[in-house]
Write a protein that holds these residues in place. Structure first.
Motif, PDB file in Angstrom:
ATOM      1  N   TYR A  33       1.384   1.320  -3.386  1.00  0.00           N
ATOM      2  CA  TYR A  33       2.384   0.929  -4.369  1.00  0.00           C
ATOM      3  C   TYR A  33       1.819  -0.138  -5.300  1.00  0.00           C
ATOM      4  CZ  TYR A  33       5.336   3.199  -0.935  1.00  0.00           C
ATOM      5  OH  TYR A  33       5.874   4.108  -0.059  1.00  0.00           O
ATOM      6  N   LYS A  34       2.060   0.039  -6.580  1.00  0.00           N
ATOM      7  CA  LYS A  34       1.614  -0.936  -7.560  1.00  0.00           C
ATOM      8  C   LYS A  34       2.466  -2.192  -7.411  1.00  0.00           C
ATOM      9  CE  LYS A  34       0.584  -1.440 -12.428  1.00  0.00           C
ATOM     10  NZ  LYS A  34       0.590  -0.809 -13.734  1.00  0.00           N
ATOM     11  N   TYR A  35       1.815  -3.351  -7.417  1.00  0.00           N
ATOM     12  CA  TYR A  35       2.527  -4.610  -7.311  1.00  0.00           C
ATOM     13  C   TYR A  35       2.265  -5.411  -8.589  1.00  0.00           C
ATOM     14  CZ  TYR A  35       4.914  -8.400  -4.912  1.00  0.00           C
ATOM     15  OH  TYR A  35       5.817  -9.366  -4.569  1.00  0.00           O
ATOM     16  N   SER A  45      10.132 -22.189   4.782  1.00  0.00           N
ATOM     17  CA  SER A  45      10.325 -20.743   4.748  1.00  0.00           C
ATOM     18  C   SER A  45      11.164 -20.350   5.952  1.00  0.00           C
ATOM     19  CB  SER A  45       8.988 -20.005   4.806  1.00  0.00           C
ATOM     20  OG  SER A  45       9.222 -18.616   4.906  1.00  0.00           O
ATOM     21  N   ASP A  46      11.977 -19.326   5.781  1.00  0.00           N
ATOM     22  CA  ASP A  46      12.762 -18.806   6.899  1.00  0.00           C
ATOM     23  C   ASP A  46      12.078 -17.576   7.519  1.00  0.00           C
ATOM     24  OD1 ASP A  46      13.165 -17.020   4.853  1.00  0.00           O
ATOM     25  OD2 ASP A  46      15.348 -17.017   4.984  1.00  0.00           O
ATOM     26  N   PHE A  47      10.780 -17.448   7.284  1.00  0.00           N
ATOM     27  CA  PHE A  47      10.013 -16.331   7.836  1.00  0.00           C
ATOM     28  C   PHE A  47      10.173 -16.308   9.352  1.00  0.00           C
ATOM     29  CE2 PHE A  47       5.885 -14.186   8.862  1.00  0.00           C
ATOM     30  CZ  PHE A  47       6.148 -13.012   8.205  1.00  0.00           C
ATOM     31  N   LYS A  48      10.445 -15.136   9.908  1.00  0.00           N
ATOM     32  CA  LYS A  48      10.810 -15.012  11.323  1.00  0.00           C
ATOM     33  C   LYS A  48       9.643 -15.139  12.300  1.00  0.00           C
ATOM     34  CE  LYS A  48      15.107 -13.935  10.293  1.00  0.00           C
ATOM     35  NZ  LYS A  48      15.344 -14.740   9.125  1.00  0.00           N
ATOM     36  N   ALA A  49       8.471 -14.742  11.889  1.00  0.00           N
ATOM     37  CA  ALA A  49       7.319 -14.746  12.798  1.00  0.00           C
ATOM     38  C   ALA A  49       6.559 -16.057  12.698  1.00  0.00           C
ATOM     39  CB  ALA A  49       6.389 -13.583  12.479  1.00  0.00           C
ATOM     40  N   ASN A  50       5.728 -16.316  13.695  1.00  0.00           N
ATOM     41  CA  ASN A  50       4.884 -17.502  13.681  1.00  0.00           C
ATOM     42  C   ASN A  50       3.587 -17.270  12.926  1.00  0.00           C
ATOM     43  OD1 ASN A  50       6.656 -19.068  15.218  1.00  0.00           O
ATOM     44  ND2 ASN A  50       5.878 -18.185  17.099  1.00  0.00           N
ATOM     45  N   GLU A  51       3.180 -16.001  12.828  1.00  0.00           N
ATOM     46  CA  GLU A  51       1.892 -15.712  12.214  1.00  0.00           C
ATOM     47  C   GLU A  51       1.835 -14.270  11.771  1.00  0.00           C
ATOM     48  OE1 GLU A  51      -1.327 -17.045  14.627  1.00  0.00           O
ATOM     49  OE2 GLU A  51      -2.832 -16.051  13.432  1.00  0.00           O
ATOM     50  N   VAL A  52       1.178 -14.040  10.657  1.00  0.00           N
ATOM     51  CA  VAL A  52       0.896 -12.687  10.190  1.00  0.00           C
ATOM     52  C   VAL A  52      -0.429 -12.724   9.436  1.00  0.00           C
ATOM     53  CG1 VAL A  52       2.181 -12.850   8.010  1.00  0.00           C
ATOM     54  CG2 VAL A  52       1.865 -10.617   9.078  1.00  0.00           C
ATOM     55  N   HIS A  53      -1.209 -11.663   9.591  1.00  0.00           N
ATOM     56  CA  HIS A  53      -2.494 -11.528   8.896  1.00  0.00           C
ATOM     57  C   HIS A  53      -2.400 -10.355   7.935  1.00  0.00           C
ATOM     58  CE1 HIS A  53      -5.166 -13.753  11.983  1.00  0.00           C
ATOM     59  NE2 HIS A  53      -3.908 -14.122  12.125  1.00  0.00           N
ATOM     60  N   LEU A  54      -2.895 -10.546   6.739  1.00  0.00           N
ATOM     61  CA  LEU A  54      -2.988  -9.480   5.751  1.00  0.00           C
ATOM     62  C   LEU A  54      -4.390  -9.504   5.170  1.00  0.00           C
ATOM     63  CD1 LEU A  54       0.394 -10.072   3.899  1.00  0.00           C
ATOM     64  CD2 LEU A  54      -0.119  -8.267   5.529  1.00  0.00           C
ATOM     65  N   TRP A  55      -4.891  -8.338   4.829  1.00  0.00           N
ATOM     66  CA  TRP A  55      -6.216  -8.237   4.227  1.00  0.00           C
ATOM     67  C   TRP A  55      -6.071  -7.772   2.789  1.00  0.00           C
ATOM     68  CZ3 TRP A  55      -9.512  -5.218   8.378  1.00  0.00           C
ATOM     69  CH2 TRP A  55      -9.660  -6.033   9.508  1.00  0.00           C
ATOM     70  N   LEU A  56      -6.888  -8.322   1.934  1.00  0.00           N
ATOM     71  CA  LEU A  56      -6.946  -7.875   0.548  1.00  0.00           C
ATOM     72  C   LEU A  56      -8.369  -7.387   0.298  1.00  0.00           C
ATOM     73  CD1 LEU A  56      -5.318  -9.242  -2.563  1.00  0.00           C
ATOM     74  CD2 LEU A  56      -7.763  -8.849  -2.624  1.00  0.00           C
ATOM     75  N   GLU A  57      -8.464  -6.139  -0.112  1.00  0.00           N
ATOM     76  CA  GLU A  57      -9.773  -5.545  -0.399  1.00  0.00           C
ATOM     77  C   GLU A  57      -9.605  -4.531  -1.514  1.00  0.00           C
ATOM     78  OE1 GLU A  57     -13.474  -3.694   2.124  1.00  0.00           O
ATOM     79  OE2 GLU A  57     -11.457  -3.296   2.853  1.00  0.00           O
ATOM     80  N   ASN A  58     -10.504  -4.572  -2.474  1.00  0.00           N
ATOM     81  CA  ASN A  58     -10.438  -3.663  -3.627  1.00  0.00           C
ATOM     82  C   ASN A  58      -9.061  -3.699  -4.282  1.00  0.00           C
ATOM     83  OD1 ASN A  58     -13.111  -2.771  -3.229  1.00  0.00           O
ATOM     84  ND2 ASN A  58     -12.404  -1.350  -1.662  1.00  0.00           N
ATOM     85  N   GLU A  59      -8.497  -4.906  -4.383  1.00  0.00           N
ATOM     86  CA  GLU A  59      -7.216  -5.158  -5.028  1.00  0.00           C
ATOM     87  C   GLU A  59      -6.033  -4.480  -4.328  1.00  0.00           C
ATOM     88  OE1 GLU A  59      -7.862  -4.311  -9.162  1.00  0.00           O
ATOM     89  OE2 GLU A  59      -9.141  -6.048  -9.391  1.00  0.00           O
ATOM     90  N   VAL A  60      -6.176  -4.203  -3.021  1.00  0.00           N
ATOM     91  CA  VAL A  60      -5.088  -3.628  -2.227  1.00  0.00           C
ATOM     92  C   VAL A  60      -4.840  -4.557  -1.031  1.00  0.00           C
ATOM     93  CG1 VAL A  60      -4.322  -1.666  -0.829  1.00  0.00           C
ATOM     94  CG2 VAL A  60      -5.702  -1.273  -2.875  1.00  0.00           C
ATOM     95  N   ILE A  61      -3.569  -4.965  -0.876  1.00  0.00           N
ATOM     96  CA  ILE A  61      -3.174  -5.746   0.285  1.00  0.00           C
ATOM     97  C   ILE A  61      -2.757  -4.769   1.373  1.00  0.00           C
ATOM     98  CG2 ILE A  61      -1.605  -7.491   1.216  1.00  0.00           C
ATOM     99  CD1 ILE A  61      -1.184  -8.490  -1.688  1.00  0.00           C
ATOM    100  N   HIS A  62      -3.331  -4.929   2.563  1.00  0.00           N
ATOM    101  CA  HIS A  62      -2.967  -4.029   3.656  1.00  0.00           C
ATOM    102  C   HIS A  62      -2.938  -4.792   4.982  1.00  0.00           C
ATOM    103  CE1 HIS A  62      -7.293  -3.693   4.647  1.00  0.00           C
ATOM    104  NE2 HIS A  62      -7.450  -3.644   3.356  1.00  0.00           N
ATOM    105  N   LEU A  63      -2.307  -4.171   5.962  1.00  0.00           N
ATOM    106  CA  LEU A  63      -2.312  -4.694   7.316  1.00  0.00           C
ATOM    107  C   LEU A  63      -3.698  -4.447   7.918  1.00  0.00           C
ATOM    108  CD1 LEU A  63       1.076  -3.150   8.554  1.00  0.00           C
ATOM    109  CD2 LEU A  63       0.689  -5.511   7.800  1.00  0.00           C
ATOM    110  N   PRO A  64      -4.166  -5.307   8.793  1.00  0.00           N
ATOM    111  CA  PRO A  64      -5.481  -5.072   9.409  1.00  0.00           C
ATOM    112  C   PRO A  64      -5.594  -3.704  10.093  1.00  0.00           C
ATOM    113  CG  PRO A  64      -4.804  -7.306   9.839  1.00  0.00           C
ATOM    114  CD  PRO A  64      -3.626  -6.615   9.177  1.00  0.00           C
ATOM    115  N   ASN A  65      -4.517  -3.233  10.725  1.00  0.00           N
ATOM    116  CA  ASN A  65      -4.617  -1.943  11.412  1.00  0.00           C
ATOM    117  C   ASN A  65      -4.526  -0.747  10.451  1.00  0.00           C
ATOM    118  OD1 ASN A  65      -1.882  -2.195  10.896  1.00  0.00           O
ATOM    119  ND2 ASN A  65      -1.227  -1.414  12.868  1.00  0.00           N
ATOM    120  N   GLU A  66      -4.313  -0.999   9.177  1.00  0.00           N
ATOM    121  CA  GLU A  66      -4.339   0.092   8.186  1.00  0.00           C
ATOM    122  C   GLU A  66      -5.741   0.293   7.623  1.00  0.00           C
ATOM    123  OE1 GLU A  66      -0.322   0.511   5.743  1.00  0.00           O
ATOM    124  OE2 GLU A  66      -1.120  -1.530   5.627  1.00  0.00           O
ATOM    125  N   HIS A  67      -6.662  -0.534   7.974  1.00  0.00           N
ATOM    126  CA  HIS A  67      -8.023  -0.463   7.432  1.00  0.00           C
ATOM    127  C   HIS A  67      -8.780   0.682   8.046  1.00  0.00           C
ATOM    128  CE1 HIS A  67     -12.182  -1.820   6.581  1.00  0.00           C
ATOM    129  NE2 HIS A  67     -11.607  -2.186   5.453  1.00  0.00           N
TER     130      HIS A  67
END
Length: 119
Positions: free
Chosen positions: A23-25, A97-119
């Protein structure tokens, strides 16, 4: 408080192995299905905004980026970006922030943000 890291929950296993849609952001950045699900479900488009904005000045020098949002205490967080070898490039303090989790990791590569397990 029990550690709650989103990337290690069963909920995100459905995105393992890749994404069928991109999706374009904003600012020339795109997001995967898993990241869109994260933003929709956990109401954290503000996180994608911060990554999109702050990655602009380091994208040329560092094409692969690891973004880590981690709770510091109560409702304050630190957003950091690493080069993939645990070298911190930049840190951003988030006072509230009211973010519910304590931690989240995201990867940015080739101008695409993705979850580590989507790599």
């Amino acid at each position: 408080m029990e550690e709650f890291r989103l990337n290690s929950t069963y909920e995100f296993n459905q995105f393992a192995g890749g994404s069928e849609s991109i999706y374009k952001y904003i600012f020339g950045v795109h997001v995967t299905e898993g990241v869109k699900y994260l933003a929709d479900t956990y109401e954290c488009y503000w996180l994608l905004d911060l990554i999109s904005i702050h990655s602009r000045d380091i994208r040329q020098a560092q094409e692969f980026q690891v973004w880590i949002l981690k709770r510091v205490r109560n409702n304050s967080f630190k957003l950091s970006v690493e080069d993939g070898n645990k070298n911190v490039i930049k840190e951003i303090n988030i006072q509230f922030s009211d973010f519910k989790a304590n931690e989240v990791h995201l990867w940015l590569e080739n101008e695409v943000i993705h979850l580590p397990n989507e790599h």
